[in-house]
Design a protein around this motif. Sequence first.
Motif, mmCIF file in Angstrom:
data_model
loop_
_atom_site.group_PDB
_atom_site.id
_atom_site.type_symbol
_atom_site.label_atom_id
_atom_site.label_comp_id
_atom_site.label_asym_id
_atom_site.label_seq_id
_atom_site.Cartn_x
_atom_site.Cartn_y
_atom_site.Cartn_z
ATOM 1 N N HIS A 122 7.382 -1.670 8.458
ATOM 2 C CA HIS A 122 8.216 -1.990 6.942
ATOM 3 C C HIS A 122 7.630 -1.468 6.012
ATOM 4 N N TYR A 123 8.652 -0.411 5.549
ATOM 5 C CA TYR A 123 8.046 0.288 4.348
ATOM 6 C C TYR A 123 7.364 -0.451 3.303
ATOM 7 N N GLU A 124 7.948 -1.550 2.753
ATOM 8 C CA GLU A 124 7.454 -2.042 1.743
ATOM 9 C C GLU A 124 6.054 -2.741 1.759
ATOM 10 N N ASN A 125 5.670 -2.912 3.065
ATOM 11 C CA ASN A 125 4.275 -3.520 3.229
ATOM 12 C C ASN A 125 3.056 -2.627 3.213
ATOM 13 N N LEU A 126 3.335 -1.401 3.075
ATOM 14 C CA LEU A 126 2.383 -0.168 3.087
ATOM 15 C C LEU A 126 1.070 -0.546 2.215
ATOM 16 N N TRP A 127 1.581 -0.785 0.831
ATOM 17 C CA TRP A 127 0.492 -0.933 -0.122
ATOM 18 C C TRP A 127 -0.415 -2.389 0.277
ATOM 19 N N MET A 181 -0.008 -10.345 -2.050
ATOM 20 C CA MET A 181 -1.508 -10.866 -1.885
ATOM 21 C C MET A 181 -1.755 -11.514 -0.859
ATOM 22 N N THR A 182 -0.891 -12.364 -0.196
ATOM 23 C CA THR A 182 -0.938 -12.972 1.020
ATOM 24 C C THR A 182 -1.358 -11.924 2.225
ATOM 25 N N LEU A 183 -0.518 -10.867 2.413
ATOM 26 C CA LEU A 183 -0.383 -10.196 3.414
ATOM 27 C C LEU A 183 -1.831 -9.526 3.485
ATOM 28 N N SER A 184 -2.188 -8.862 2.179
ATOM 29 C CA SER A 184 -3.189 -8.175 1.915
ATOM 30 C C SER A 184 -4.551 -9.160 2.313
ATOM 31 N N HIS A 185 -4.671 -10.201 1.998
ATOM 32 C CA HIS A 185 -5.794 -11.128 2.627
ATOM 33 C C HIS A 185 -5.757 -11.363 3.963
ATOM 34 N N LEU A 186 -4.577 -11.462 4.672
ATOM 35 C CA LEU A 186 -4.298 -11.864 5.935
ATOM 36 C C LEU A 186 -4.811 -10.533 6.942
ATOM 37 N N VAL A 187 -4.422 -9.621 6.398
ATOM 38 C CA VAL A 187 -5.139 -8.146 6.905
ATOM 39 C C VAL A 187 -6.532 -8.249 6.713
ATOM 40 N N ARG A 188 -7.066 -8.531 5.680
ATOM 41 C CA ARG A 188 -8.658 -8.460 5.407
ATOM 42 C C ARG A 188 -9.214 -9.399 6.314
ATOM 43 N N ASP A 189 -8.656 -10.738 6.566
ATOM 44 C CA ASP A 189 -9.240 -11.416 7.239
ATOM 45 C C ASP A 189 -9.325 -11.373 8.840
#
Length: 163
Positions: A28-33, A1-9
């Motif tokens: 990094h494969y695991e970050n895709l979603w 969730m942190t990465l998703s919100h960082l990308v959004r911001d």
Amino acid sequence: MTLSHLVRDLIRELARHGVRRICLLDGHYENLWFLNEGVDLAYRELRDSDIRILVLQHWEFITEATLETVFPDGFPGIELEHAAVLETSLMMHYYPELVRESLIPDNPPADSGPYDVWPPHREWVPDSGALVSAKAASADKGRLLAEQVGGDIGRALQREFAI
């Protein structure tokens, strides 16, 4: 969730400053979603803008011909290959002085199931942490990957961003 919100911001702020073409290159494969979720969240808020966002993974651009050259004995799959021959070869090509070849583990592929389980089976991961050996890496393979993948990514950017 942190990465998703960082990308959004980040996307919202880039858009606020006038950026209209954004490319996220996932290594990094695991970050895709989480990257895709962040882009989707931002895009929903910016729907009225003319922003265009491209998310790509470098390994998706590797052609069969390149895989056959880099892996003459067969490609083990990106799940095992992660941070092994592909990325070590790229480092040997771009930054050979940073590669300590004597420390490259030479272990057989990890023997795990095609699923995740909790608690994890620690014995599935070799002591080195590498899921497959990177001993077959070379600067020549890195150059081939850089040229083929870099060229194809460049063409994708030109096509999608009309540059």
